[in-house]
Design a protein around this motif. Structure first.
Motif, PDB file in Angstrom:
ATOM      1  N   ALA A  75       0.817  -1.217   0.000  1.00 17.43           N
ATOM      2  CA  ALA A  75       0.000   0.000   0.000  1.00 17.43           C
ATOM      3  C   ALA A  75       0.849   1.265   0.000  1.00 17.43           C
ATOM      4  CB  ALA A  75      -0.937   0.003   1.209  1.00 17.43           C
ATOM      5  N   TYR A  76       2.166   1.120   0.135  1.00 16.97           N
ATOM      6  CA  TYR A  76       3.073   2.261   0.183  1.00 16.97           C
ATOM      7  C   TYR A  76       3.965   2.331  -1.058  1.00 16.97           C
ATOM      8  CZ  TYR A  76       1.546   2.409   5.018  1.00 16.97           C
ATOM      9  OH  TYR A  76       0.767   2.477   6.155  1.00 16.97           O
ATOM     10  N   ASP A  77       3.522   1.711  -2.150  1.00 11.52           N
ATOM     11  CA  ASP A  77       4.327   1.797  -3.362  1.00 11.52           C
ATOM     12  C   ASP A  77       4.163   3.164  -4.007  1.00 11.52           C
ATOM     13  OD1 ASP A  77       1.873   1.686  -4.695  1.00 11.52           O
ATOM     14  OD2 ASP A  77       2.258  -0.233  -5.663  1.00 11.52           O
ATOM     15  N   LEU A  78       5.023   3.432  -4.966  1.00 11.33           N
ATOM     16  CA  LEU A  78       5.095   4.760  -5.571  1.00 11.33           C
ATOM     17  C   LEU A  78       3.801   5.193  -6.260  1.00 11.33           C
ATOM     18  CD1 LEU A  78       7.061   7.075  -5.809  1.00 11.33           C
ATOM     19  CD2 LEU A  78       8.099   5.920  -7.779  1.00 11.33           C
ATOM     20  N   PRO A  79       3.135   4.332  -7.030  1.00  9.72           N
ATOM     21  CA  PRO A  79       1.864   4.757  -7.620  1.00  9.72           C
ATOM     22  C   PRO A  79       0.822   5.142  -6.561  1.00  9.72           C
ATOM     23  CG  PRO A  79       2.694   2.840  -8.773  1.00  9.72           C
ATOM     24  CD  PRO A  79       3.569   3.017  -7.577  1.00  9.72           C
ATOM     25  N   SER A  80       0.826   4.460  -5.419  1.00  9.68           N
ATOM     26  CA  SER A  80      -0.116   4.807  -4.351  1.00  9.68           C
ATOM     27  C   SER A  80       0.226   6.158  -3.743  1.00  9.68           C
ATOM     28  CB  SER A  80      -0.114   3.724  -3.263  1.00  9.68           C
ATOM     29  OG  SER A  80      -0.522   2.477  -3.783  1.00  9.68           O
ATOM     30  N   LEU A  81       1.509   6.401  -3.488  1.00 15.39           N
ATOM     31  CA  LEU A  81       1.932   7.662  -2.877  1.00 15.39           C
ATOM     32  C   LEU A  81       1.662   8.838  -3.812  1.00 15.39           C
ATOM     33  CD1 LEU A  81       5.331   6.389  -1.433  1.00 15.39           C
ATOM     34  CD2 LEU A  81       3.178   6.673  -0.181  1.00 15.39           C
ATOM     35  N   CYS A  82       1.995   8.673  -5.073  1.00 11.38           N
ATOM     36  CA  CYS A  82       1.690   9.726  -6.051  1.00 11.38           C
ATOM     37  C   CYS A  82       0.187   9.871  -6.229  1.00 11.38           C
ATOM     38  CB  CYS A  82       2.352   9.405  -7.388  1.00 11.38           C
ATOM     39  SG  CYS A  82       4.157   9.554  -7.389  1.00 11.38           S
ATOM     40  N   GLY A  83      -0.508   8.745  -6.190  1.00  6.54           N
ATOM     41  CA  GLY A  83      -1.961   8.774  -6.345  1.00  6.54           C
ATOM     42  C   GLY A  83      -2.661   9.543  -5.243  1.00  6.54           C
ATOM     43  N   ASP A  84      -2.098   9.522  -4.034  1.00  7.04           N
ATOM     44  CA  ASP A  84      -2.687  10.296  -2.933  1.00  7.04           C
ATOM     45  C   ASP A  84      -2.695  11.779  -3.268  1.00  7.04           C
ATOM     46  OD1 ASP A  84      -2.907   7.940  -1.511  1.00  7.04           O
ATOM     47  OD2 ASP A  84      -1.182   8.340  -0.207  1.00  7.04           O
TER      48      ASP A  84
END
Length: 319
Positions: A75-84
């Motif tokens: 849940a802390y991968d780059l697409p998730s972080l950017c997606g936030d």
């Protein structure tokens, strides 16, 4: 008097805590903090950027403070972080913005600029450089280079191991992270691979000049009751990030970009090769190296960083 509004946004499957300041009609600026920090890391920049006319948006990144901290490592991968950040911009009705990031926040900012070239107009990154997508995951390279010696990123990989050390005394851990540049550096120590991060390091006798007891209480509150698990999970996605960023291979950052690093920042040694190649991957780059400055650059050198920010934004993203 500066007014800062706290808002909890339901975005990208989580609740993201965002602090907002400045005129609602002002052009949006996103300030992304790193490890192990919080929104308060930008306390020196928020007033200056609001005074310049910007709408300043400062999230507590996922895993930190009042924002959600999912259990799953992925849940802390780059697409998730950017997606936030992308989803938070949508929630606030922002089509375009400038992004400023420090440490891990800089890593997110670099990739958000690559994935969203039409939405990110200008970019500022502090402490963490960029030189394109690597040919292999960084952790794979680290395992080869360190040959059985300690490396803090490899130490962070196994869930529960670093947490057992860092969560045992949150105050001591944060004080050791926020040391003065001349103090012993846990990230650069040569020691056995099975050592712990803070082995043999004495607790600092005082906080650094840039962090008052009141400031430190806010950092401490960020991790109270939840520990470092969410923050450490960011480090456990290097291989997944590499896999999920395949579409970015060969791409350059085309936005006007300001990069600054302290001359005593350990990242300068750890990422010397990336720093040497950065201009090839960021054609519109402006670089600055701040003297007598460690890793916590926007706090250690608030006036210099603010001057750089205001000047750069006035030229490339005027309020």
């Amino acid at each position: 008097m500066l007014t800062i509004e706290q808002r909890l946004l339901a975005v990208n499957g989580i609740r993201l805590n965002v602090w907002l300041a400045g005129p609602e009609e002002g052009r949006p600026l996103w300030l992304l903090h790193g490890f192990p920090e919080c929104w308060h890391s930008w306390r020196g920049q928020i007033p200056a950027l609001v005074a310049a006319g910007y709408r300043v948006c400062v999230p507590e990144m996922r895993g930190y403070g009042a924002s959600d901290a999912p259990v799953a490592v992925e849940a802390y991968d780059l697409p998730s972080l950017c997606g936030d950040i992308r989803a938070a911009m949508d929630a606030l009705g922002q089509a375009r913005a400038a992004v400023i990031g420090h440490d891990w926040g800089a890593f997110v900012a670099w990739h958000l600029a690559l994935w969203e070239p039409q939405r990110v107009e200008a970019l500022v990154t502090l402490s963490v450089p960029f030189a394109g997508r690597p040919r292999r995951p960084a952790t794979e390279i680290m395992r080869e280079l360190h040959g059985g010696r300690f490396n803090y990123i490899l130490y962070f990989q196994q869930p529960g191991v670093a947490e057992a050390e860092l969560d045992a005394d949150l105050s001591r851990s944060l004080r050791l992270f926020f040391r003065d540049p001349g103090d012993s550096d846990p990230f650069l120590q040569d020691k056995p691979a099975d050592a712990r991060l803070f082995d043999d390091l004495p607790s600092p006798a005082r906080l650094p000049a840039w962090c008052s007891e009141a400031d430190f209480a806010i950092y401490l509150r960020t991790f109270a009751g939840r520990g470092f698990r969410g923050a450490l999970n960011w480090y456990r996605n290097f291989e997944r990030n590499w896999q999920r960023s395949e579409s970015l291979a060969g791409l350059k950052v085309q936005q006007p970009t300001l990069f600054a690093i302290g001359d005593r920042d350990p990242v300068g040694r750890l990422e010397a090769y990336t720093l040497s190649r950065m201009a090839d991957w960021v054609p519109r780059l402006e670089q600055h190296r701040l003297a007598a400055c460690g890793h916590w650059i926007q706090n250690e050198k608030t006036a210099e960083v603010n001057a750089l920010l205001v000047d750069f934004l006035a030229r490339h993203y005027p309020a």
